[in-house]
Design an enzyme around this catalytic site. Structure first.
Site, PDB file in Angstrom:
ATOM      1  N   GLY A 120       0.685  -1.305  -0.143  1.00  0.00           N
ATOM      2  CA  GLY A 120       0.121  -0.154   0.090  1.00  0.00           C
ATOM      3  C   GLY A 120       0.788   1.369   0.026  1.00  0.00           C
ATOM      4  O   GLY A 120       0.307   2.378  -0.437  1.00  0.00           O
ATOM      5  N   GLY A 154      -0.297   6.219   1.619  1.00  0.00           N
ATOM      6  CA  GLY A 154       0.886   5.451   0.877  1.00  0.00           C
ATOM      7  C   GLY A 154       2.058   6.324   1.501  1.00  0.00           C
ATOM      8  O   GLY A 154       3.287   6.189   0.967  1.00  0.00           O
ATOM      9  N   ARG A 218       5.993 -12.636   0.573  1.00  0.00           N
ATOM     10  CA  ARG A 218       5.707 -12.982   1.959  1.00  0.00           C
ATOM     11  C   ARG A 218       4.591 -14.195   2.077  1.00  0.00           C
ATOM     12  O   ARG A 218       4.088 -14.364   0.913  1.00  0.00           O
ATOM     13  CB  ARG A 218       4.770 -11.621   2.507  1.00  0.00           C
ATOM     14  CG  ARG A 218       5.604 -10.398   2.463  1.00  0.00           C
ATOM     15  CD  ARG A 218       4.687  -9.152   2.162  1.00  0.00           C
ATOM     16  NE  ARG A 218       5.563  -7.947   1.946  1.00  0.00           N
ATOM     17  CZ  ARG A 218       5.770  -7.134   2.855  1.00  0.00           C
ATOM     18  NH1 ARG A 218       5.090  -7.274   3.993  1.00  0.00           N
ATOM     19  NH2 ARG A 218       6.435  -6.204   2.687  1.00  0.00           N
ATOM     20  N   ASP A 288       1.068 -11.334   6.520  1.00  0.00           N
ATOM     21  CA  ASP A 288       1.557 -10.325   5.322  1.00  0.00           C
ATOM     22  C   ASP A 288       2.911  -9.741   5.776  1.00  0.00           C
ATOM     23  O   ASP A 288       3.551  -9.325   5.033  1.00  0.00           O
ATOM     24  CB  ASP A 288       0.263  -9.288   5.292  1.00  0.00           C
ATOM     25  CG  ASP A 288       0.031  -8.730   6.369  1.00  0.00           C
ATOM     26  OD1 ASP A 288      -0.330  -9.269   7.429  1.00  0.00           O
ATOM     27  OD2 ASP A 288       0.357  -7.514   6.461  1.00  0.00           O
TER      28      ASP A 288
END
Ligand code: AMP
Ligand code: MG
Length: 543
Positions: A120, A154, A218, A288
């Site tokens: 992100g 971001g 990941r 993640d």
């Protein structure tokens, strides 16, 4: 000082400016990308990554650089804070060959499937070839929005970026498998964060870390494909990872996918055993945030154990459940591996083999943990009757009175090398480890002495002389670790424009095992002012 390239062997390329390097990307060449290149928040399907360019920032300036990693990658330190290379490290310019992308991944967060997450705010620029020929991905964290940004901006703030930069490099110096950090760049733009989640958002300075690793893939990259039944993609991704990152495996073997899962489990076990050795608490072990290479990844609200407390979590979001506290980490890694195993079921087609992989995690972790803790105690092994009980009793004692984990083990090495004849002086080398200035209470002191007597008798039963034992202990028990309050002091100074505190701290953390006169302040117990100060005792995820 840059070593002469000739010292590194014939054919070693010299250090060169970042702009002079050639870039490639095995991810882009080998894995299916998203045909949709619109940089808008959306669900992505049928692809492993999405092409996206970093969003420019106003006034980038280099704040910190890792000479150590630069040497390895062959990238020269930018000569000035606003050098052309810094434009690249800030996402304002690209080098030919770079094909920036955001990876698509999902994950289990705090025990629940969270669906699509993805990069992100991290954007991989491409791969550079290190001086030894190995390709390394360079990735900018805080480089702007991507299709995976969900509701967020971001961007990243200076405090968390500095913490990631510092800790990645410190972990590497400690010998813990980790992603690395090449640079820390100020963006010259504010970033608004509600650090305390109390409805008082503040503008903070923004920053970008350039991270480096052989791969940033990941567990969650596999989970997202499995969640959407993207079997072919999952297989392609697995073959990619096996081919490039698990060269030790036999790629022709019919059970190669099961072998690979077991290898991921073993690498993960070794990583977590190292965390337990040095007192590192990751803080957000969501799937993640679990590297498929077994590297420590995504430094967020991590922390370092100061007083030994297995129930401690640095993450304020985790304060109630303590899911990610120090003592739970081995179990959580296993839980995460079980989620990965779930994602790989179709590919492997053999549940029993996956189960054996999980068993390998248990065995490897146990073996590594005991090996490292034997070394921490200066023993050849913890294989004799009563050894594991001795270790368990020690940790019960350390938790019973506020005792600094790092200083205790360093003190123990001094004590075992030259134990005082007089019982009342035996605890002397351990004094610095007690948070209570008066030292341990009488009852606690008695128990500790009892343990020390048993421990000294056990150590005497091993071969080897005391000096060798101490030396061995000092090689696995670091003296200088990135204590939360030390990092906070570097953040406070950097926020005021003074980077000398960070530079000095980084230099100290580069050699964590050698005691040095003049560096005592970096090996001190947490001061009282830091006990409850945000950033020192507890960290929020807002970064
Ligand atoms: P983390 O908890 O930092 O591992 O992040 C979990 C997810 O949130 C990942 O998909 C991140 O990319 C995303 N994320 C975290 N912070 C931001 C941000 N400031 N902007 C966009 N995405 C973010
Ligand atoms: Mg993350």
């Amino acid at each position: 000082m840059s070593p002469d390239a000739s010292l590194l062997g014939p054919g070693t390329p010299p250090l060169a400016d970042l702009l002079q390097h050639a870039f490639d990307s095995r991810v882009v060449r080998e894995l299916p990308g998203d045909p949709d290149e619109r940089n808008v928040v959306r669900e992505v399907r049928g692809a492993s990554w999405t092409r996206v360019v970093p969003s420019p920032v106003r006034a980038p300036r280099l704040l910190a650089w890792s000479d150590e990693l630069g040497e390895r990658l062959g990238i020269a330190r930018p000569p000035v804070a606003d050098a052309p290379a810094v434009q690249v490290l800030a996402g304002n310019a690209l080098v030919p060959g770079m094909t920036p992308f955001a990876a698509r991944y999902g994950g289990h967060q705090f025990g629940n499937w969270a669906g699509q997450l993805g990069d992100g705010r991290a954007i991989t620029l491409g791969e550079v070839r290190a001086r030894d020929g190995q390709p390394w991905e360079l990735q900018l964290k805080g480089a702007g929005r991507t299709p995976y940004s969900r509701h967020a901006d971001g961007r990243a703030v200076l405090r968390s970026s500095l913490r990631e930069f510092l800790c990645s490099e410190a972990m590497h110096a400690l010998g813990v498998p980790t992603t690395r950090a090449l640079s820390l760049v100020a963006t010259g733009e504010p970033v608004v964060r509600d650090m305390f989640y109390d409805g008082n958002p503040q503008a903070e300075p923004g920053a970008i870390v350039c991270r480096a690793a052989p791969s940033f893939l990941r567990f969650g990259n596999f989970e997202i494909h499995a969640a959407h039944g993207e079997d072919a993609l999952l297989r392609t991704l697995a073959e990619h990872v096996i081919a490039h990152h698990y060269p030790e495996l036999d790629r022709a073997a019919p059970q190669r996918h099961a072998d690979w899962f077991a290898a991921v489990a073993r690498r993960t076990a070794r990583m977590v055993a190292e965390w337990m050795r040095v007192g590192f608490v990751h803080g957000v072990m969501n799937t993640d945030n679990m590297s498929i290479l077994g590297l420590t990844i995504d430094y967020g609200p991590y922390g370092w154990l100061e007083d030994y407390d297995p129930g401690w979590t640095p993450n304020t979001t985790d304060a109630a459940g303590r899911r990610y506290c120090f003592g739970n980490q081995p179990q959580i890694a296993l839980w995460n591996l079980a989620r990965l195993a779930g994602a790989l079921r179709g590919l492997v087609g053999d549940d029993a083999a996956l189960q054996r992989g999980l068993e390998e995690y248990r065995e490897t972790f146990r073996h590594e943990y005991l090996r490292l803790h034997a070394a921490k105690l200066g023993l050849a092994s913890l294989g004799r009757d009563g050894d594991e009980a001795l270790l368990g009793e020690l940790f019960t004692l350390l938790a019973a009175a506020e005792t600094d984990l790092t200083l205790f083990f360093r003190g123990l090495a001094r004590l075992v090398a030259a134990p005082a004849r007089d019982e009342s002086a035996l605890l002397g080398p351990l004094r610095a480890a007690f948070y209570d200035a008066g030292g341990p209470s009488e009852a606690h002191g008695r128990e500790l002495l009892g343990w020390l007597r048993r421990y000294l008798a056990r150590a005497a039963a091993d071969d080897g002389d005391a000096a060798t034992r101490r030396e061995r202990m000092d090689r696995v028990n670091p003296l200088y670790v990135p204590r939360n309050w030390l990092a906070q002091q570097a953040i406070d100074a950097a926020t005021e424009g003074d980077l000398s505190v960070l530079e000095r701290l980084l230099a100290v953390l580069r050699r964590p095992y050698d005691e040095r006169a003049g560096d005592e302040a970096f090996a001190a117990r947490r001061p009282e002012w830091a006990r409850h100060r945000p950033g020192c005792s507890a960290l929020s995820c807002s970064s």
